[in-house]
Design a protein around this motif. Structure first.
Motif, mmCIF file in Angstrom:
data_model
loop_
_atom_site.group_PDB
_atom_site.id
_atom_site.type_symbol
_atom_site.label_atom_id
_atom_site.label_comp_id
_atom_site.label_asym_id
_atom_site.label_seq_id
_atom_site.Cartn_x
_atom_site.Cartn_y
_atom_site.Cartn_z
ATOM 1 N N PHE A 46 44.727 22.057 45.305
ATOM 2 C CA PHE A 46 45.703 21.307 44.528
ATOM 3 C C PHE A 46 45.014 20.328 43.580
ATOM 4 O O PHE A 46 44.113 19.598 43.970
ATOM 5 N N ALA A 47 45.440 20.343 42.345
ATOM 6 C CA ALA A 47 44.918 19.392 41.364
ATOM 7 C C ALA A 47 46.091 18.810 40.592
ATOM 8 O O ALA A 47 47.076 19.502 40.311
ATOM 9 N N ALA A 48 45.989 17.526 40.273
ATOM 10 C CA ALA A 48 47.034 16.883 39.482
ATOM 11 C C ALA A 48 47.238 17.651 38.188
ATOM 12 O O ALA A 48 46.286 18.109 37.574
ATOM 13 N N ARG A 49 48.473 17.779 37.777
ATOM 14 C CA ARG A 49 48.817 18.670 36.675
ATOM 15 C C ARG A 49 49.800 17.961 35.756
ATOM 16 O O ARG A 49 50.917 17.639 36.149
ATOM 17 N N ASN A 50 49.369 17.680 34.560
ATOM 18 C CA ASN A 50 50.251 17.115 33.557
ATOM 19 C C ASN A 50 51.073 18.261 32.970
ATOM 20 O O ASN A 50 50.539 19.112 32.269
ATOM 21 N N PRO A 51 52.371 18.323 33.255
ATOM 22 C CA PRO A 51 53.160 19.481 32.808
ATOM 23 C C PRO A 51 53.306 19.582 31.297
ATOM 24 O O PRO A 51 53.715 20.620 30.788
ATOM 25 N N TRP A 52 52.933 18.509 30.580
ATOM 26 C CA TRP A 52 53.095 18.496 29.123
ATOM 27 C C TRP A 52 51.754 18.415 28.401
ATOM 28 O O TRP A 52 51.677 17.947 27.268
ATOM 29 N N MET A 53 50.679 18.872 29.060
ATOM 30 C CA MET A 53 49.340 18.688 28.502
ATOM 31 C C MET A 53 49.158 19.397 27.163
ATOM 32 O O MET A 53 48.334 18.982 26.350
ATOM 33 N N GLY A 54 49.906 20.455 26.901
ATOM 34 C CA GLY A 54 49.767 21.169 25.639
ATOM 35 C C GLY A 54 50.665 20.648 24.535
ATOM 36 O O GLY A 54 50.663 21.192 23.421
ATOM 37 N N LEU A 55 51.444 19.616 24.836
ATOM 38 C CA LEU A 55 52.467 19.157 23.895
ATOM 39 C C LEU A 55 52.208 17.759 23.350
ATOM 40 O O LEU A 55 53.074 17.168 22.704
ATOM 41 N N GLU A 56 51.014 17.221 23.584
ATOM 42 C CA GLU A 56 50.782 15.818 23.274
ATOM 43 C C GLU A 56 50.594 15.526 21.789
ATOM 44 O O GLU A 56 50.512 14.363 21.399
ATOM 45 N N SER A 590 45.652 19.113 50.619
ATOM 46 C CA SER A 590 44.601 18.972 49.608
ATOM 47 C C SER A 590 45.003 17.988 48.516
ATOM 48 O O SER A 590 44.148 17.376 47.882
ATOM 49 N N ALA A 591 46.325 17.815 48.303
ATOM 50 C CA ALA A 591 46.784 16.850 47.294
ATOM 51 C C ALA A 591 46.464 15.424 47.720
ATOM 52 O O ALA A 591 46.296 14.541 46.886
ATOM 53 N N LEU A 592 46.377 15.192 49.046
ATOM 54 C CA LEU A 592 46.054 13.862 49.534
ATOM 55 C C LEU A 592 44.552 13.611 49.562
ATOM 56 O O LEU A 592 44.107 12.465 49.628
ATOM 57 N N ASP A 593 43.758 14.684 49.548
ATOM 58 C CA ASP A 593 42.307 14.503 49.506
ATOM 59 C C ASP A 593 41.875 13.931 48.163
ATOM 60 O O ASP A 593 41.222 12.910 48.082
ATOM 61 N N CYS A 594 42.217 14.626 47.102
ATOM 62 C CA CYS A 594 41.873 14.128 45.768
ATOM 63 C C CYS A 594 42.801 14.771 44.760
ATOM 64 O O CYS A 594 42.930 15.997 44.735
ATOM 65 N N GLY A 595 43.415 13.944 43.955
ATOM 66 C CA GLY A 595 44.343 14.464 42.955
ATOM 67 C C GLY A 595 43.664 15.045 41.748
ATOM 68 O O GLY A 595 44.317 15.606 40.872
ATOM 69 N N ALA A 596 42.349 14.946 41.682
ATOM 70 C CA ALA A 596 41.629 15.398 40.493
ATOM 71 C C ALA A 596 40.702 16.569 40.762
ATOM 72 O O ALA A 596 40.507 17.424 39.914
ATOM 73 N N CYS A 597 40.124 16.613 41.967
ATOM 74 C CA CYS A 597 39.027 17.554 42.241
ATOM 75 C C CYS A 597 39.466 18.806 42.966
ATOM 76 O O CYS A 597 38.694 19.393 43.734
ATOM 77 N N GLY A 598 40.707 19.225 42.783
ATOM 78 C CA GLY A 598 41.147 20.461 43.413
ATOM 79 C C GLY A 598 41.110 20.383 44.922
ATOM 80 O O GLY A 598 40.807 21.366 45.598
ATOM 81 N N GLY A 599 41.437 19.227 45.464
ATOM 82 C CA GLY A 599 41.497 19.078 46.910
ATOM 83 C C GLY A 599 40.162 18.844 47.582
ATOM 84 O O GLY A 599 40.096 18.783 48.800
ATOM 85 N N ALA A 600 39.093 18.721 46.829
ATOM 86 C CA ALA A 600 37.774 18.474 47.426
ATOM 87 C C ALA A 600 37.643 17.005 47.781
ATOM 88 O O ALA A 600 37.802 16.135 46.925
ATOM 89 N N ALA A 601 37.340 16.711 49.058
ATOM 90 C CA ALA A 601 37.088 15.326 49.456
ATOM 91 C C ALA A 601 35.754 14.874 48.875
ATOM 92 O O ALA A 601 34.904 15.695 48.506
#
Length: 873
Positions: A46-56, A590-601
């Motif tokens: 799991f990685a944090a996902r900006n649903p509008w990343m292509g629309l900025e 995995s979302a609680l491990d790290c919101g940026a690193c794809g669940g990698a602690a």
């Protein structure tokens, strides 16, 4: 920006004469259309996902209008969320009034100002007009006399799938049937971990596998199967034929593709992510659209040709009702107006709609947060600490959950804490002991440059590997038996007693059961002491170089020390703290491990960095550059377990006398720090009521109970990203709402450090912020619903039931306090930079992407200059 498309069409000429121009054109349109969705990672990474990343490149307001008009998705907070925040005192109404006056000043209208203000102030109470008032006969008579409203509203017939507007003889919309079919085929194709049997011809790609099997699909009628039997063999040709058969004009193809991608943004996002992972799958999104629109044509074919759909008309009744209810307009006053005056009044009400009203409230909410944060920071500026007297220095991840723990730690002694991105600037993939696979341990927006392997002495490793294989073999056998037709009948008899005992233990004594199972596993496995492959190994067959060159070691250590602002005044003990979490029966673990690193602690990275910092050759090279690390300074590594607010030591080399003294002191105070941090955090959980229980014990219960749907809040309520020295925020209770990154502008003459922070951690913080925002304001579209009713599917993600979209956002329990009250405050991220104004101006001038985010309302920006003055940009 018009409502037909949120994206500007790309007019690109294909100069390669060897490529078919039609295929090139459709691929260009698909690439442009794909910006309306975001890649979706598997939930296990799991990685944090900006649903509008292509629309900025468009403004937040423009995208909000477009989504509302094309998908009926509202991305402003609801009235209930706003009124709840208002009742808690989170919104200063003075900012609402100022926002209204700015809007009135910037929009021309031909009605008396006092009438307009009275109408707006009443409407801004967000109270709905009574339904019986809108349906009154008198109101109906008044609206019947009105000729029509002049607006600039334009309805495009091709910004939504045609199937959305057609119902079958049972009254079911064809798009729901289409979605059901597409979900089925996506699950079959993408599943590579749960299904015992894979879809035939999977290696040929999604479209070809579908084409071979669709003619035998019993869910379609015989006519529908026959119509697809002679369908083109290539995906792009099938897509072009389907679009042509549906009568989609070339000028509207991109709009139409956007509409279909937004119909199931989760499954489409997974296809997009897969297409980006391998050159062999680059056409996967094209194949997805070919399958989807081909099936749409087969479903719609009996209804062709279609009548031209009528334009959307503006309803007059609620607009007039709003003037009578909120504006105090009488029936007589309305009847005496000319047609021109009536049009002016209704046009004004049409423009000052519910969406705009909630926009003004959101901006006031954000301004209130900014104002209070600025007061908190400016009023609590403290003297610069004497770092030479510091007992120890702790480098934590910028994660908002670190802030309360850091604050409690600093209260217990002369300890300095530092904030930095939790992968610690190491672009690595890690290969843990006994694993045949490696995984990236850095933010998903970056790619690993090195592989670090964990190893042990040969005899110990062989013994450990045998024990681990025994455990894995047992698990594999269970899975095979479960998936086999015959053995699955016997499996309940064999496993029933053990699994029943385990279920009872985990349900009634979760802490004891978890401790017993964990101890049993650890006792059996007995993982030996390990070493890391830090020295570069020349292997031409490896995709990534194993280890670091001597130059790499120095470069990475130098870079991270400068990023932390730790180049002088080293303490005897420096602790590099990664972070991870702990929970059971949780698809979102995995979302609680790290919101940026794809669940990698972050513990592995912390160990790598601490080890590099202790190398004599690295220190010697840094010393020649002016970064002198004292001989008695020792770096160690730990991991902050956010669910239980404990620090676990993972790398402790031989300590100097001064470092040992600091370590012993930290061991003494750590239980107190953990107790206070847990008490503060648990008090925020809605189902934690008995404040007299031991907070540490309760935290472990939350983490170990497999029925607990909310082991922790994660990064909920995040609202700010503060870039500056710790002295800026020290002694400030930031309520666990701020990402904290150290930065000293005096050591960044070129501005490169600030630019890197914004491009890396700043982007990740924004993604996290907007994912929480989207999951709160539009949970039905961007969230993932109730955890208790989720189904983990295909090893990829979750659905609600067995035939929903692949849900891309956060579950209800991550953002909601109760059924009717949000816990997360949906505010766009406030980035605060401690630096002179010219540094911020230089950043905005040099970083076009960041400037667009600020100007278009995707993030907010403020700065604190050296004199402590706050400035909003």
């Amino acid at each position: 920006m018009g409502e037909t498309s949120v994206l500007t069409k790309e007019n690109v000429k294909n100069k390669d004469t060897n490529i078919d121009s039609e295929e090139s054109d459709i691929n260009i349109l698909i690439k442009s259309a794909s910006k309306v969705i975001a890649p979706l990672w598997p939930i296990s990474t799991f990685a944090a996902r900006n649903p509008w990343m292509g629309l900025e490149k468009q403004s937040f307001d423009q995208v909000a209008d477009w989504l509302k008009n094309t998908r009926d998705v509202d991305i402003y907070p609801s009235a209930s969320i706003i009124l709840s925040a208002k009742s808690k005192g989170e919104i200063n109404e003075a900012f609402v009034k100022k926002g209204l006056q700015r809007w009135l000043d910037s929009h021309p209208f031909n009605i008396p100002r006092d009438m307009a203000e009275r109408f707006c102030y009443a409407a801004l109470k967000l109270e709905p007009i009574p339904s019986n008032f809108i349906s009154s006969l008198k109101l109906e008579e008044l609206t019947d006399e009105f000729s029509g409203l002049n607006t600039d509203h334009i309805e495009n017939s091709f910004n939504q799938p045609i199937s959305l507007h057609i119902e079958n003889h049972d009254g079911e919309k064809l798009i729901n049937i289409l979605d059901h079919h597409v979900i089925k085929w996506c699950k079959l194709f993408l599943d590579d971990s749960q299904a015992a049997w894979t879809i035939p011809n999977r290696e040929e790609g999604f479209y070809r596998a579908w084409r071979r099997l669709i003619q035998y699909d019993p869910a379609l009628s015989k006519k529908q199967r026959e119509s697809l039997k002679a369908w083109p063999q290539e995906a792009h040709l099938a897509l072009q034929e389907a679009l042509s058969a549906l009568g989609i004009p070339k000028s509207e193809i991109q709009n139409y593709l956007e509409g279909h991608l937004l119909s199931l943004p989760g499954w489409a996002g997974m296809m997009l992510w897969r297409s980006q992972q391998s050159s062999h799958k680059h056409a996967l999104l094209t194949e997805y659209l070919a399958v989807r629109i081909s099936m749409e044509w087969a479903l719609i074919k009996p209804y062709l040709p279609l009548n031209q759909r009528s334009k959307k008309k503006v309803s007059i009744t609620p607009l007039l009702a709003s003037w009578i209810h909120w504006g105090g307009l009488t029936n007589e006053e309305w009847s005496q107006m000319s047609a021109t005056e009536q049009n002016e009044y209704l046009s004004f009400a049409y423009r000052f709609d519910d969406k705009l009203r909630r926009k003004l409230w959101l901006e006031a909410w954000e301004q209130t947060h900014t104002d209070r944060l600025s007061q908190k920071i400016i009023s609590k500026q403290c003297e610069t600490n004497d770092k030479r007297s510091t007992l120890a220095q702790f480098a934590f991840c910028i994660d908002v959950r670190s802030e309360p723990f850091r604050r409690q730690l600093e209260k217990e002694g002369p300890i300095e804490t530092i904030g930095i991105a939790g992968f610690f600037g190491l672009p690595i993939a890690i290969n843990e002991l006994g694993s045949n696979h490696s995984h990236s341990s850095l933010p998903v927006i970056q790619k690993p440059q090195h592989k670090i392997k964990e190893s042990a002495e040969e005899n110990e490793f062989k013994s450990y590997q045998q024990r681990k294989q025994a455990v894995n073999s047992l698990s594999f056998t269970f899975k095979v038996m479960k998936q086999n037709v015959l053995s699955s009948l016997l499996l309940p008899e064999l496993s029933g007693p053990w699994l029943s005992l385990q279920m009872l233990a985990r349900s009634f004594v979760p802490r004891g059961a978890d401790r017993f199972i964990r101890n049993l596993r650890e006792t059996w496995l007995r993982k030996p002491n390990t070493t890391l492959s830090l020295n570069q190994v020349h292997n031409t067959e490896a995709k990534l170089p194993i280890g670091f060159s001597d130059e790499d070691k120095v470069n990475y250590v130098r870079q991270v020390l400068k990023m932390m602002g730790l180049t002088t005044n080293f303490s005897p003990l420096v602790v590099i703290c990664g972070h991870g979490s702990k929970s059971h029966n949780n698809p979102y673990a995995s979302a609680l491990d790290c919101g940026a690193c794809g669940g990698a602690a972050g513990g592995f990275n912390a160990r790598v960095l601490a080890t590099l910092c202790n190398l004599p050759e690295v220190r010697e090279e840094l010393s020649s550059e002016g970064i002198k690390i004292p001989v008695d300074t020792v770096f160690i590594a730990a991991e902050h377990k956010t669910t239980v607010d404990e620090l676990h030591w993972i790398y402790i080399p031989e300590l100097s006398e001064a470092a040992q003294e600091a370590f012993d002191c930290i061991e003494t105070i750590m239980p107190k720090v953990s107790h206070k941090a847990n008490a503060e955090r648990l008090a925020q959980l809605p189902n934690f009521q008995n404040k007299f229980k031991d907070p540490i014990a309760e935290a472990h219960r939350f983490a170990e109970d497999w029925s607990e749907i909310r082991p922790e809040w994660g990064l909920a309520r995040n609202a700010a990203f503060i870039i500056g020295k710790r002295e800026l925020t020290q002694d400030c209770d930031l309520e666990g709402r701020a990402f904290l990154h150290n930065y000293d502008w005096k050591q960044d003459k070129s501005g490169d450090l600030l630019a890197n922070i914004i491009a890396g951690p700043g982007t990740v913080a924004q993604w996290i912020n907007l994912q929480y925002y989207a999951s709160t304001v539009a949970p039905h579209y961007y969230g993932s619903g109730n955890k208790a009713t989720q189904t983990v599917t295909a090893g990829l993600g979750v659905m609600q039931g067995n035939a929903s979209d692949l849900l891309a956002g956060l579950p209800w329990q991550s953002v909601m306090q109760s059924d009717h009250e949000a816990y997360h405050s949906p505010l766009r991220l406030l980035i605060v930079i401690q630096a002179p104004s010219e540094y911020v101006k230089r950043l905005l001038n040099n970083d076009l992407v960041f400037r667009e985010k600020v100007q278009n309302g995707w993030v907010r920006l403020a700065s604190v200059d050296p004199e402590g003055r706050w400035e909003n940009w």
